[in-house]
Design a protein around this motif. Structure first.
Motif, PDB file in Angstrom:
ATOM      1  N   PRO A 161      27.197  31.041  37.768  1.00  0.00           N
ATOM      2  CA  PRO A 161      28.239  30.383  36.968  1.00  0.00           C
ATOM      3  C   PRO A 161      29.127  29.462  37.801  1.00  0.00           C
ATOM      4  O   PRO A 161      30.118  28.938  37.301  1.00  0.00           O
ATOM      5  CB  PRO A 161      29.047  31.563  36.446  1.00  0.00           C
ATOM      6  N   ASP A 162      28.774  29.269  39.072  1.00  0.00           N
ATOM      7  CA  ASP A 162      29.604  28.480  39.980  1.00  0.00           C
ATOM      8  C   ASP A 162      29.886  27.086  39.427  1.00  0.00           C
ATOM      9  O   ASP A 162      30.980  26.544  39.593  1.00  0.00           O
ATOM     10  CB  ASP A 162      28.918  28.368  41.346  1.00  0.00           C
ATOM     11  N   HIS A 163      28.868  26.498  38.762  1.00  0.00           N
ATOM     12  CA  HIS A 163      29.027  25.143  38.231  1.00  0.00           C
ATOM     13  C   HIS A 163      30.125  25.064  37.178  1.00  0.00           C
ATOM     14  O   HIS A 163      30.781  24.041  37.019  1.00  0.00           O
ATOM     15  CB  HIS A 163      27.703  24.673  37.617  1.00  0.00           C
ATOM     16  N   LEU A 164      30.326  26.152  36.441  1.00  0.00           N
ATOM     17  CA  LEU A 164      31.302  26.155  35.350  1.00  0.00           C
ATOM     18  C   LEU A 164      32.715  25.991  35.895  1.00  0.00           C
ATOM     19  O   LEU A 164      33.480  25.132  35.433  1.00  0.00           O
ATOM     20  CB  LEU A 164      31.167  27.455  34.565  1.00  0.00           C
ATOM     21  N   TRP A 165      33.067  26.784  36.880  1.00  0.00           N
ATOM     22  CA  TRP A 165      34.394  26.691  37.494  1.00  0.00           C
ATOM     23  C   TRP A 165      34.574  25.352  38.213  1.00  0.00           C
ATOM     24  O   TRP A 165      35.626  24.715  38.113  1.00  0.00           O
ATOM     25  CB  TRP A 165      34.598  27.835  38.479  1.00  0.00           C
ATOM     26  N   ALA A 166      33.541  24.907  38.911  1.00  0.00           N
ATOM     27  CA  ALA A 166      33.648  23.691  39.712  1.00  0.00           C
ATOM     28  C   ALA A 166      33.844  22.450  38.847  1.00  0.00           C
ATOM     29  O   ALA A 166      34.720  21.617  39.111  1.00  0.00           O
ATOM     30  CB  ALA A 166      32.404  23.533  40.588  1.00  0.00           C
ATOM     31  N   GLN A 167      33.041  22.316  37.788  1.00  0.00           N
ATOM     32  CA  GLN A 167      33.108  21.104  36.975  1.00  0.00           C
ATOM     33  C   GLN A 167      34.328  21.072  36.058  1.00  0.00           C
ATOM     34  O   GLN A 167      34.682  20.009  35.536  1.00  0.00           O
ATOM     35  CB  GLN A 167      31.818  20.941  36.165  1.00  0.00           C
ATOM     36  N   LEU A 168      34.959  22.219  35.861  1.00  0.00           N
ATOM     37  CA  LEU A 168      36.224  22.237  35.122  1.00  0.00           C
ATOM     38  C   LEU A 168      37.417  22.135  36.081  1.00  0.00           C
ATOM     39  O   LEU A 168      38.569  22.277  35.654  1.00  0.00           O
ATOM     40  CB  LEU A 168      36.330  23.520  34.290  1.00  0.00           C
ATOM     41  N   ASP A 169      37.115  21.899  37.357  1.00  0.00           N
ATOM     42  CA  ASP A 169      38.154  21.741  38.384  1.00  0.00           C
ATOM     43  C   ASP A 169      39.088  22.951  38.450  1.00  0.00           C
ATOM     44  O   ASP A 169      40.301  22.813  38.659  1.00  0.00           O
ATOM     45  CB  ASP A 169      38.985  20.472  38.130  1.00  0.00           C
ATOM     46  N   MET A 170      38.503  24.121  38.295  1.00  0.00           N
ATOM     47  CA  MET A 170      39.273  25.357  38.404  1.00  0.00           C
ATOM     48  C   MET A 170      39.284  25.811  39.863  1.00  0.00           C
ATOM     49  O   MET A 170      38.282  25.693  40.570  1.00  0.00           O
ATOM     50  CB  MET A 170      38.664  26.443  37.504  1.00  0.00           C
ATOM     51  N   ASP A 171      40.387  26.313  40.291  1.00  0.00           N
ATOM     52  CA  ASP A 171      40.513  26.804  41.660  1.00  0.00           C
ATOM     53  C   ASP A 171      39.946  28.216  41.718  1.00  0.00           C
ATOM     54  O   ASP A 171      40.677  29.202  41.871  1.00  0.00           O
ATOM     55  CB  ASP A 171      41.978  26.771  42.094  1.00  0.00           C
ATOM     56  N   TYR A 172      38.625  28.297  41.577  1.00  0.00           N
ATOM     57  CA  TYR A 172      37.979  29.611  41.468  1.00  0.00           C
ATOM     58  C   TYR A 172      36.540  29.484  41.950  1.00  0.00           C
ATOM     59  O   TYR A 172      35.900  28.440  41.793  1.00  0.00           O
ATOM     60  CB  TYR A 172      37.993  30.081  40.016  1.00  0.00           C
ATOM     61  N   ASN A 173      36.038  30.556  42.555  1.00  0.00           N
ATOM     62  CA  ASN A 173      34.647  30.603  42.997  1.00  0.00           C
ATOM     63  C   ASN A 173      34.209  32.057  43.104  1.00  0.00           C
ATOM     64  O   ASN A 173      34.977  32.971  42.771  1.00  0.00           O
ATOM     65  CB  ASN A 173      34.477  29.866  44.340  1.00  0.00           C
ATOM     66  N   MET A 174      32.996  32.295  43.567  1.00  0.00           N
ATOM     67  CA  MET A 174      32.489  33.658  43.627  1.00  0.00           C
ATOM     68  C   MET A 174      33.252  34.515  44.630  1.00  0.00           C
ATOM     69  O   MET A 174      33.401  35.726  44.424  1.00  0.00           O
ATOM     70  CB  MET A 174      30.998  33.661  43.944  1.00  0.00           C
ATOM     71  N   ASP A 175      33.743  33.930  45.701  1.00  0.00           N
ATOM     72  CA  ASP A 175      34.557  34.702  46.636  1.00  0.00           C
ATOM     73  C   ASP A 175      35.834  35.188  45.954  1.00  0.00           C
ATOM     74  O   ASP A 175      36.262  36.337  46.155  1.00  0.00           O
ATOM     75  CB  ASP A 175      34.907  33.858  47.861  1.00  0.00           C
ATOM     76  N   THR A 176      36.436  34.304  45.143  1.00  0.00           N
ATOM     77  CA  THR A 176      37.621  34.703  44.390  1.00  0.00           C
ATOM     78  C   THR A 176      37.276  35.801  43.391  1.00  0.00           C
ATOM     79  O   THR A 176      38.030  36.763  43.225  1.00  0.00           O
ATOM     80  CB  THR A 176      38.215  33.495  43.633  1.00  0.00           C
ATOM     81  N   PHE A 177      36.140  35.628  42.726  1.00  0.00           N
ATOM     82  CA  PHE A 177      35.701  36.626  41.749  1.00  0.00           C
ATOM     83  C   PHE A 177      35.513  37.987  42.407  1.00  0.00           C
ATOM     84  O   PHE A 177      35.992  39.005  41.913  1.00  0.00           O
ATOM     85  CB  PHE A 177      34.398  36.169  41.083  1.00  0.00           C
ATOM     86  N   ARG A 178      34.820  38.014  43.540  1.00  0.00           N
ATOM     87  CA  ARG A 178      34.595  39.291  44.231  1.00  0.00           C
ATOM     88  C   ARG A 178      35.918  39.918  44.672  1.00  0.00           C
ATOM     89  O   ARG A 178      36.095  41.141  44.570  1.00  0.00           O
ATOM     90  CB  ARG A 178      33.673  39.064  45.437  1.00  0.00           C
TER      91      ARG A 178
END
Length: 268
Positions: free
Chosen positions: A165-182
């Protein structure tokens, strides 16, 4: 967030009934503009849908568990989600996506209402954090090393080539990634002393007991169950559900014994 169990019993993956030793969790997103997880219940829970079956779908207001994955710690039904070796080791869950995006090719999309899309994705991500915290606690997993995305699974060589789902956060310019999720999952699992809180444990146990109660009874007890029902030993709840897999308290046992004694004429 409400978590409901609706196993995809008609899906060929469920019917195959293979099990795995749970080594990790994989987070997916569906790759289409559909915010309602119920749509996938209607689409995937069919005998004709033989190309995929994940362990569940995460929506804005509810999460639907589609394959058995919280009945026995360390074990679960094998799903068809990662497109590679990850199916033999990981549980896979799909986050639903907002209706205001439109895919233009591959993992790329446009968005007609970024504010609404971000608000939706934030809610679904928060629900995914809650679910993965429960799963990690139940299967004794380390959220910082045992959680991966579909994209990370491909990079590791154990999943098909997807960017979710990395593309979803990135293309919406959200300050979030899998490291944040974990990190969020790990924080959700911890109380003030670094352990699962009593409140979290109680919720985990309540959710598990509720799912257990809905399990179908085994065939080997059919004759005895029929006798008990016909002779007034078992009535079920107000909706007629017998819930044979539910745990019995001492109150339940006293009622059952009294009904049996009355049937045998031992008491009046």
């Amino acid at each position: 967030m409400g978590i409901v169990t609706e196993y995809f019993t008609r899906n060929p993956c469920y019917k195959k009934g293979q099990t795995i030793q749970v080594k990790g969790l994989m987070l997916h997103s569906i790759g289409c503009p559909q915010p309602n997880p119920r749509v996938f219940v209607n689409l995937w829970n069919k005998e004709s849908y033989n190309n995929a079956c994940v362990h569940g779908f995460i929506g804005e207001n509810e999460t639907i568990i589609a394959l058995p994955c919280m009945e026995q710690p360390g074990k679960a039904m094998r799903g068809w989600h990662g497109g590679g070796k990850s199916n033999n080791t990981h549980l896979g869950f799909e986050m639903c996506e907002p209706s205001c995006i439109k895919y233009t090719g591959g993992a790329n999309f446009t968005c007609s209402d970024r504010t609404a899309a971000v608000a939706y994705v934030e809610k679904v991500t928060a629900n995914a954090v809650e679910l993965f915290a429960q799963l990690c606690a139940f299967h004794n997993l380390n959220p910082k090393v045992d959680i991966i995305s579909h994209a990370e699974g491909h990079a590791l060589g154990i999943a098909s080539n997807h960017g979710d789902p990395d593309h979803l956060w990135a293309q919406l310019d959200m300050d979030y990634n899998m490291d944040t999720f974990r990190a969020d999952v790990a924080a959700r699992m911890k109380g003030g002393n670094g352990e699962v809180t009593q409140e979290q444990f109680d919720k985990l146990m309540a959710d598990w007991l509720a799912r257990q109660a809905q399990e179908e009874p085994a065939d080997w007890s059919e004759a005895e169950r029929k006798w008990a029902e016909e002779n007034g030993i078992i009535y079920g709840d107000g909706s007629g559900r017998k819930m044979y897999k539910a745990f019995a308290t001492r109150e339940h046992m006293i009622v059952f014994l009294c009904r049996l004694a009355e049937k045998l004429g031992l008491v009046k």
